[in-house]
Design a protein around this motif. Structure first.
Motif, mmCIF file in Angstrom:
data_model
loop_
_atom_site.group_PDB
_atom_site.id
_atom_site.type_symbol
_atom_site.label_atom_id
_atom_site.label_comp_id
_atom_site.label_asym_id
_atom_site.label_seq_id
_atom_site.Cartn_x
_atom_site.Cartn_y
_atom_site.Cartn_z
ATOM 1 N N LEU A 103 -54.500 -93.566 52.564
ATOM 2 C CA LEU A 103 -53.720 -92.747 51.638
ATOM 3 C C LEU A 103 -53.469 -93.492 50.331
ATOM 4 O O LEU A 103 -53.583 -92.928 49.247
ATOM 5 N N ALA A 104 -53.144 -94.780 50.457
ATOM 6 C CA ALA A 104 -52.897 -95.579 49.249
ATOM 7 C C ALA A 104 -54.195 -95.864 48.513
ATOM 8 O O ALA A 104 -54.210 -96.025 47.288
ATOM 9 N N THR A 105 -55.299 -95.909 49.260
ATOM 10 C CA THR A 105 -56.588 -96.247 48.662
ATOM 11 C C THR A 105 -57.156 -95.113 47.809
ATOM 12 O O THR A 105 -57.692 -95.351 46.728
ATOM 13 N N ALA A 106 -57.029 -93.877 48.348
ATOM 14 C CA ALA A 106 -57.785 -92.755 47.777
ATOM 15 C C ALA A 106 -57.647 -92.609 46.257
ATOM 16 O O ALA A 106 -58.668 -92.575 45.559
ATOM 17 N N PRO A 107 -56.419 -92.550 45.700
ATOM 18 C CA PRO A 107 -56.341 -92.345 44.245
ATOM 19 C C PRO A 107 -57.022 -93.453 43.457
ATOM 20 O O PRO A 107 -57.769 -93.194 42.502
ATOM 21 N N VAL A 108 -56.774 -94.698 43.884
ATOM 22 C CA VAL A 108 -57.364 -95.819 43.160
ATOM 23 C C VAL A 108 -58.882 -95.782 43.280
ATOM 24 O O VAL A 108 -59.604 -96.076 42.326
ATOM 25 N N LEU A 109 -59.366 -95.383 44.459
ATOM 26 C CA LEU A 109 -60.813 -95.373 44.680
ATOM 27 C C LEU A 109 -61.503 -94.369 43.757
ATOM 28 O O LEU A 109 -62.521 -94.681 43.143
ATOM 29 N N TYR A 110 -60.923 -93.175 43.649
ATOM 30 C CA TYR A 110 -61.526 -92.181 42.745
ATOM 31 C C TYR A 110 -61.631 -92.752 41.334
ATOM 32 O O TYR A 110 -62.684 -92.695 40.692
ATOM 33 N N ALA A 111 -60.517 -93.297 40.853
ATOM 34 C CA ALA A 111 -60.513 -93.824 39.483
ATOM 35 C C ALA A 111 -61.507 -94.969 39.343
ATOM 36 O O ALA A 111 -62.239 -95.059 38.350
ATOM 37 N N ALA A 112 -61.541 -95.847 40.356
ATOM 38 C CA ALA A 112 -62.421 -97.014 40.270
ATOM 39 C C ALA A 112 -63.883 -96.587 40.286
ATOM 40 O O ALA A 112 -64.718 -97.207 39.613
ATOM 41 N N LEU A 113 -64.208 -95.519 41.032
ATOM 42 C CA LEU A 113 -65.597 -95.044 41.035
ATOM 43 C C LEU A 113 -65.971 -94.558 39.636
ATOM 44 O O LEU A 113 -67.089 -94.802 39.165
ATOM 45 N N GLY A 114 -65.035 -93.892 38.992
ATOM 46 C CA GLY A 114 -65.279 -93.490 37.606
ATOM 47 C C GLY A 114 -65.505 -94.699 36.724
ATOM 48 O O GLY A 114 -66.436 -94.744 35.915
ATOM 49 N N GLY A 115 -64.653 -95.715 36.915
ATOM 50 C CA GLY A 115 -64.794 -96.945 36.142
ATOM 51 C C GLY A 115 -66.135 -97.614 36.400
ATOM 52 O O GLY A 115 -66.771 -98.138 35.483
ATOM 53 N N ALA A 116 -66.587 -97.568 37.668
ATOM 54 C CA ALA A 116 -67.857 -98.203 38.017
ATOM 55 C C ALA A 116 -69.017 -97.474 37.342
ATOM 56 O O ALA A 116 -69.946 -98.109 36.829
ATOM 57 N N LEU A 117 -68.946 -96.132 37.330
ATOM 58 C CA LEU A 117 -69.997 -95.362 36.642
ATOM 59 C C LEU A 117 -70.097 -95.785 35.183
ATOM 60 O O LEU A 117 -71.181 -95.998 34.645
ATOM 61 N N CYS A 118 -68.922 -95.898 34.530
ATOM 62 C CA CYS A 118 -68.902 -96.283 33.120
ATOM 63 C C CYS A 118 -69.435 -97.702 32.946
ATOM 64 O O CYS A 118 -70.220 -97.972 32.039
ATOM 65 N N ALA A 119 -69.005 -98.612 33.825
ATOM 66 C CA ALA A 119 -69.448 -99.997 33.709
ATOM 67 C C ALA A 119 -70.956 -100.077 33.887
ATOM 68 O O ALA A 119 -71.632 -100.846 33.196
#
Lengths: 322, 370
Positions: free
Chosen positions: A14-30
């Motif tokens: 539950l704590a992971t999910a929001p951060v994971l979505y955002a981080a995947l977006g960040g990874a795409l950009c990176a």
């Protein structure tokens, strides 16, 4: 008290999910060579848009849709500004992060006439996956959370597959690694970057929606509280790889869930607040100690991402000895 | 960076140009770097009006209320004290900005300085005349140490300063919050705050002003020092070289790592000093959250960005954001406009400022097409 059980795993996810979505977006950009630090503000906007959408339409899933679309729109400023107009992405991101913070606080007062926190009676939150309740382990792990939680893990796999196994994914990575080569193929570097940043915006919309309609059913000012920055750090720890990003985010989720548990047995709240940041920093330092690499400078250094860190270190040593 | 832009403009003017002399002088005038902030602010005011109209608020009521809230004679004392703090935080962001680095950890540095100064003021057995200097100095050292950590992490491990300063900030705020709640808080008080500082630890006011104190003079001295450092010293020049081209600077033998750590330490020290100044001014306590919630840090960030870190412009841009910040409360009182609108306007200024490149992009495209 029993600190580790299946319910704890559920809390971690539950704590992971929001951060994971955002981080995947960040990874795409990176991967596309864009250092995106606008995740925090976009996530916050997503959280607000989801609550507002759910409040006005009466449907949580419409709220999610509104969050995804409006956050993607929100990301257009960064996308067009940095990729087309060549403005400094960091300054735009500082501006849009501040904007999200200000405008969400402004709007809950103008629209709902409340200050700081908006939690209307009967706000439709995302339902839990109750049909899983009787399945032995899955029920314990996923049954109490919304569908967006398992979907976050699936998204990580999907992004990894897309980047690694599809021509478009390969091109996106090419845009980050060697923009001139991609341009020479007749592809538009600009468009790939714009698409990556907007996709990251949509993912941040999901992140915010899960945060405000999944984890809780309310919006409070600055409710993301730095999760977008943790996501940026997770992308660095993972050297932009989606599956490693998932692992890094799970680590953050564990730290946050563990902090909550500690608070439950009497530790001060401040420890729970600080734990995820301290642990993220420590992991970042340790990960960097092994591979001193930085996505925004990758293009300049042209270091192949796959090169073994130990090999690279020894190569550098030879260099200095000579 | 505007520096680059000036050279761009010069290079362009040096080319055989069709424009007549008068037009070219005019063009140079409207591209003068100090006009960029003005344009950004004007555009932000316009966009702010649109937002207000959408929310059913008349900008003709709100903006005058904002200006009155900040500049009415009875409010000036308070406004100047806020101006002092925002100037300080702008300085804390501007110094690393000169070398192209972003110190987003101002909040952590601020509270570190604040709590250290409060602890010294309350507990240190010092002669009365020494309390204020030591408290301010200790606050500066605490903020400086916290910020300096990001230097080696950047140069040795390549972790961007913008990330480390920000990630260090939250635990720092949590730590001070813990300290003031459970360790050095006022016993028997429902609030998370320290006891009132003794008389000796309070900054003396200027004249008979209640809020404006000698901190203002301190900040002015620091601004002048920053201006001299930036324009007259070799280190300041090296910092600016790194800001316009880090790789060139490093190739030219500038000690990037030393400068990064040094500029962050000084920036953090200024933020820490601001924290100490807040604690040593009314209500003479460290109150949990009270140093952060007025948003001095990000008003400072916005002011420094608007000035592109230029020392001479800092007081002007800081004044703009002070009016926004203090006037925001006035606007809320008088015209019932949510105070968060000030944050929105700040953000719009920064974003518009970043997006000014659209003009150059268009001009470049036009040149290419011709």
């Amino acid at each position: 008290m029993d600190l580790f059980n299946w319910a704890f795993v559920a809390a971690v996810l539950l704590a992971t999910a929001p951060v994971l979505y955002a981080a995947l977006g960040g990874a795409l950009c990176a991967q596309a060579g864009v250092f995106n630090i606008a995740l925090e503000g976009q996530m916050l906007w997503g959280a607000f848009a989801a609550v507002a959408g759910s409040y006005y339409t009466g449907s949580a899933w419409l709220g999610v849709l509104i969050a995804v679309l409006s956050t993607a729109l929100f990301a257009v400023v960064l996308a067009v500004g940095s990729a087309r107009w060549k403005a400094d992405p960091i300054v735009i991101a500082i501006g849009t992060n501040l904007f999200a913070l200000g405008v969400t606080g402004f709007l809950i007062r103008v629209l709902f006439d409340v200050n700081g926190s908006f939690a209307p009676q009967g706000l439709a939150g995302l339902g839990t996956l109750t049909f899983l309740a009787d399945v032995p382990i899955l029920g314990e792990v996923f049954g109490r959370n919304s569908a967006l939680v398992p979907l976050a893990l699936l998204t990580a796999v999907a992004v990894a597959w897309w980047l690694g196994r599809t021509p478009a994914g390969l091109r996106l990575r090419g845009v980050g690694e060697h923009p001139e080569a991609v341009a020479a193929l007749g592809l538009s570097v600009e468009r790939y970057r714009i698409a990556a940043i907007i996709a990251a915006g949509a993912l941040c919309g999901l992140a915010g929606a899960q945060l405000s309609l999944g984890n809780v059913s309310l919006f409070t000012e600055n409710m993301t509280a730095g999760r977008g920055w943790i996501a940026v750090a997770a992308v660095m720890i993972a050297v932009n790889r989606p599956l490693r990003v998932a692992v890094a985010c799970l680590g953050f989720g564990a730290a946050e869930a563990f902090g909550f548990r500690l608070q439950g047995i009497g530790a001060p709240q401040q420890l729970a607040d600080a734990a995820p940041y301290v642990i993220t920093l420590i992991v970042l330092v340790m990960a960097r100690g092994r591979t001193a690499m930085f996505p925004a400078r990758v293009a300049a250094e042209k270091t192949p991402a796959d090169k073994d860190p130990a090999e690279k270190a020894s190569a550098e040593k030879v260099d200095t000895q000579r | 960076m505007p520096e680059l832009k000036e050279t761009d403009a010069i290079a362009e003017e040096a080319l055989p140009s069709k424009s007549v002399l008068g037009r070219s002088v005019f063009r140079q005038l409207i591209r003068h770097p100090s006009l960029v902030p003005l344009g950004a602010v004007l555009l932000a005011v316009l966009i702010g009006s649109v937002i207000m109209l959408c929310a059913g608020i008349s900008p003709f009521v709100a903006y005058p209320a904002m200006v009155r809230g900040a500049l009415a004679v009875e409010n000036l004392d308070y406004t100047i004290s806020v101006f002092t703090l925002i100037c300080g935080m702008a300085l804390a962001f501007a110094l690393p900005l000169r070398m192209g680095e972003y110190n987003l950890g101002g909040n952590g540095q601020l509270v570190f300085g604040g709590i250290t100064a409060a602890a010294i003021g309350l507990y240190a057995p010092l002669p009365a005349w020494l309390v204020i200097p030591i408290a301010l100095l200790a606050g500066a050292v605490a903020g400086g140490l916290l910020a300096a950590v990001a230097g080696p992490l950047s140069s040795k491990l390549g972790i961007p300063i913008i990330i480390t300063t920000l990630l260090l900030s939250t635990p720092a705020v949590a730590l001070t919050s813990y300290l003031v709640r459970f360790q050095i808080g006022e016993a028997g008080s429902g609030q998370a705050q320290t006891a009132r500082l003794p008389e000796a630890a309070r900054l003396p006011g200027i004249g008979d002003l209640g809020y404006t104190n000698i901190g203002l003079i301190l900040i002015i001295v620091l601004l002048v020092a920053f201006w001299l450092f930036d324009s007259r010293s070799a280190l300041g020049y090296e910092l600016r070289v790194l800001g316009s081209n880090a790789r060139f600077g490093a190739y030219g033998g500038i000690g990037v790592s030393r400068l990064a750590t040094g500029s962050l330490a000084v920036a953090g020290a200024v933020a820490g000093l601001v924290g100490a100044m807040i604690v040593a001014a009314p209500p003479y306590r460290f109150i949990d959250g009270a140093l952060i919630s007025p948003g001095y840090t990000f008003a400072g960030v916005a002011a420094a960005l608007l000035a592109a870190g230029r020392p001479a412009l800092l007081p002007l841009t800081a004044a703009v954001f002070t009016i926004l910040q203090v006037g925001g409360s006035g606007m809320e009182r008088e015209a019932d406009v949510p105070r968060q609108l000030s944050d929105v306007l700040q953000a719009v200024v920064v974003t518009v400022l970043a997006l000014r490149t659209v003009v150059e992009a268009r001009r470049a495209r036009m040149r290419r097409d011709v």
